[in-house]
Design a protein around this motif. Structure first.
Motif, PDB file in Angstrom:
ATOM      1  N   ILE A  55      67.700  23.756  81.524  1.00 18.05           N
ATOM      2  CA  ILE A  55      66.427  24.394  81.897  1.00 18.05           C
ATOM      3  C   ILE A  55      66.356  24.539  83.419  1.00 18.05           C
ATOM      4  O   ILE A  55      65.977  25.596  83.953  1.00 18.05           O
ATOM      5  N   ALA A  56      66.726  23.468  84.119  1.00 23.85           N
ATOM      6  CA  ALA A  56      66.729  23.515  85.582  1.00 23.85           C
ATOM      7  C   ALA A  56      67.702  24.583  86.087  1.00 23.85           C
ATOM      8  O   ALA A  56      67.410  25.303  87.047  1.00 23.85           O
ATOM      9  N   ALA A  57      68.851  24.691  85.437  1.00 23.72           N
ATOM     10  CA  ALA A  57      69.841  25.697  85.836  1.00 23.72           C
ATOM     11  C   ALA A  57      69.295  27.103  85.642  1.00 23.72           C
ATOM     12  O   ALA A  57      69.512  27.992  86.486  1.00 23.72           O
ATOM     13  N   THR A  58      68.570  27.322  84.543  1.00 22.47           N
ATOM     14  CA  THR A  58      67.978  28.637  84.285  1.00 22.47           C
ATOM     15  C   THR A  58      66.959  28.993  85.364  1.00 22.47           C
ATOM     16  O   THR A  58      66.917  30.130  85.852  1.00 22.47           O
ATOM     17  N   VAL A  59      66.146  28.011  85.746  1.00 21.55           N
ATOM     18  CA  VAL A  59      65.160  28.236  86.811  1.00 21.55           C
ATOM     19  C   VAL A  59      65.870  28.564  88.130  1.00 21.55           C
ATOM     20  O   VAL A  59      65.459  29.476  88.859  1.00 21.55           O
ATOM     21  N   CYS A  60      66.948  27.838  88.424  1.00 22.89           N
ATOM     22  CA  CYS A  60      67.696  28.075  89.668  1.00 22.89           C
ATOM     23  C   CYS A  60      68.332  29.462  89.668  1.00 22.89           C
ATOM     24  O   CYS A  60      68.353  30.144  90.700  1.00 22.89           O
ATOM     25  N   LEU A  61      68.864  29.886  88.516  1.00 20.19           N
ATOM     26  CA  LEU A  61      69.446  31.213  88.420  1.00 20.19           C
ATOM     27  C   LEU A  61      68.396  32.297  88.658  1.00 20.19           C
ATOM     28  O   LEU A  61      68.643  33.273  89.389  1.00 20.19           O
ATOM     29  N   ALA A  62      67.230  32.138  88.041  1.00 18.69           N
ATOM     30  CA  ALA A  62      66.158  33.117  88.230  1.00 18.69           C
ATOM     31  C   ALA A  62      65.704  33.148  89.682  1.00 18.69           C
ATOM     32  O   ALA A  62      65.479  34.216  90.267  1.00 18.69           O
ATOM     33  N   TYR A  63      65.588  31.962  90.278  1.00 12.33           N
ATOM     34  CA  TYR A  63      65.162  31.873  91.676  1.00 12.33           C
ATOM     35  C   TYR A  63      66.173  32.535  92.607  1.00 12.33           C
ATOM     36  O   TYR A  63      65.807  33.295  93.516  1.00 12.33           O
ATOM     37  N   ALA A  64      67.463  32.275  92.370  1.00 11.91           N
ATOM     38  CA  ALA A  64      68.501  32.876  93.199  1.00 11.91           C
ATOM     39  C   ALA A  64      68.522  34.391  93.042  1.00 11.91           C
ATOM     40  O   ALA A  64      68.746  35.135  94.011  1.00 11.91           O
ATOM     41  N   PHE A  65      68.261  34.867  91.822  1.00 14.06           N
ATOM     42  CA  PHE A  65      68.222  36.312  91.591  1.00 14.06           C
ATOM     43  C   PHE A  65      67.054  36.947  92.341  1.00 14.06           C
ATOM     44  O   PHE A  65      67.191  38.029  92.933  1.00 14.06           O
ATOM     45  N   LEU A  66      65.910  36.289  92.336  1.00 11.07           N
ATOM     46  CA  LEU A  66      64.758  36.795  93.085  1.00 11.07           C
ATOM     47  C   LEU A  66      65.044  36.806  94.585  1.00 11.07           C
ATOM     48  O   LEU A  66      64.660  37.745  95.298  1.00 11.07           O
TER      49      LEU A  66
END
Length: 229
Positions: free
Chosen positions: A97-108
């Motif tokens: 879950i944390a990795a998914t949040v980090c991926l979304a954040y990095a994409f933004l």
């Protein structure tokens, strides 16, 4: 302790070489420019007018390269006191879950970095508030390639970009799109590193995303040294 995850793919090895080489060159460049400026200032009462701005840009590049590299070597710090209370399967789910949040954040961050840099590089910004839905239509009035830095002189060997970026007009200083190019590039590296870390979690090669226990490891190492003394 922070550790190096050996890249397995060709792309991973290439990115690894780029990061490590650039970090070394940036550190060397900052050191050399600062040393020359100190010698000139205290020895000859002069200095490199562009030195401070150049070191500032080099430091910004170093930070943005370092952010992605620290993900690769798991050098970022994190708090996992609560997560460790759960069983390993639950910890893995929470890590994903944390990795998914980090991926979304990095994409933004990548979208925002591109939109900011494109304004100076005569390129279209993306449409869409959160995630890109396309590219804006470029107009001549939108071109900002003529924006220059404050002090860094324009090198003669780059004159070939003037017809492309500045309608043939001479640059006196380096155009801002050059030092600002680290923004989308650095964020793309960060997204790539988070994707790698996520894959390690999925394959079971790691149990945490980027949490480092370097301080605890160092304390433990000192304890063993004292016991052996």
């Amino acid at each position: 302790m922070a550790h190096h995850a050996q890249p397995k793919s060709t792309l991973g090895r290439i990115v690894n070489e780029i990061e490590e080489t650039m970090i070394a060159l940036l550190l060397a460049g900052m050191t050399i420019i600062t040393f020359i400026n100190v010698v000139l200032r205290y020895g000859y009462n002069t200095g490199l007018v562009w030195g401070l701005e150049a070191v500032t840009f080099l430091f910004a590049w170093l930070v943005l390269f370092g952010v992605s590299y620290a993900v690769k070597i798991t050098a970022h710090l994190g708090v996992d006191a609560v997560i460790n209370l759960f069983s390993p399967p639950v910890r893995k789910v929470l890590a994903l879950i944390a990795a998914t949040v980090c991926l979304a954040y990095a994409f933004l961050l990548l979208k925002g970095a591109w939109d900011y840099w494109a304004n100076f590089a005569n390129l279209p910004q993306t449409t869409g508030k959160w995630f890109p839905t396309g590219f804006e239509e470029m107009r001549r009035s939108s071109y900002r390639g003529w924006y220059e830095t404050i002090d860094i002189p324009f090198p003669e060997w780059l004159r070939w970009i003037q017809p492309i970026m500045n309608e043939g007009e001479d640059y006196e200083k380096i155009p801002r799109f050059i030092p600002y190019s680290i923004l989308p590039f650095g964020m793309a590296l960060l997204l790539f590193r988070f994707a790698q870390a996520t894959m390690r979690l999925i394959r079971g090669e790691a149990t945490s995303l980027i949490v480092s226990h370097e301080a605890e490891d160092e304390v433990e190492a000192v304890k063993h040294m004292n016991e052996g003394a």
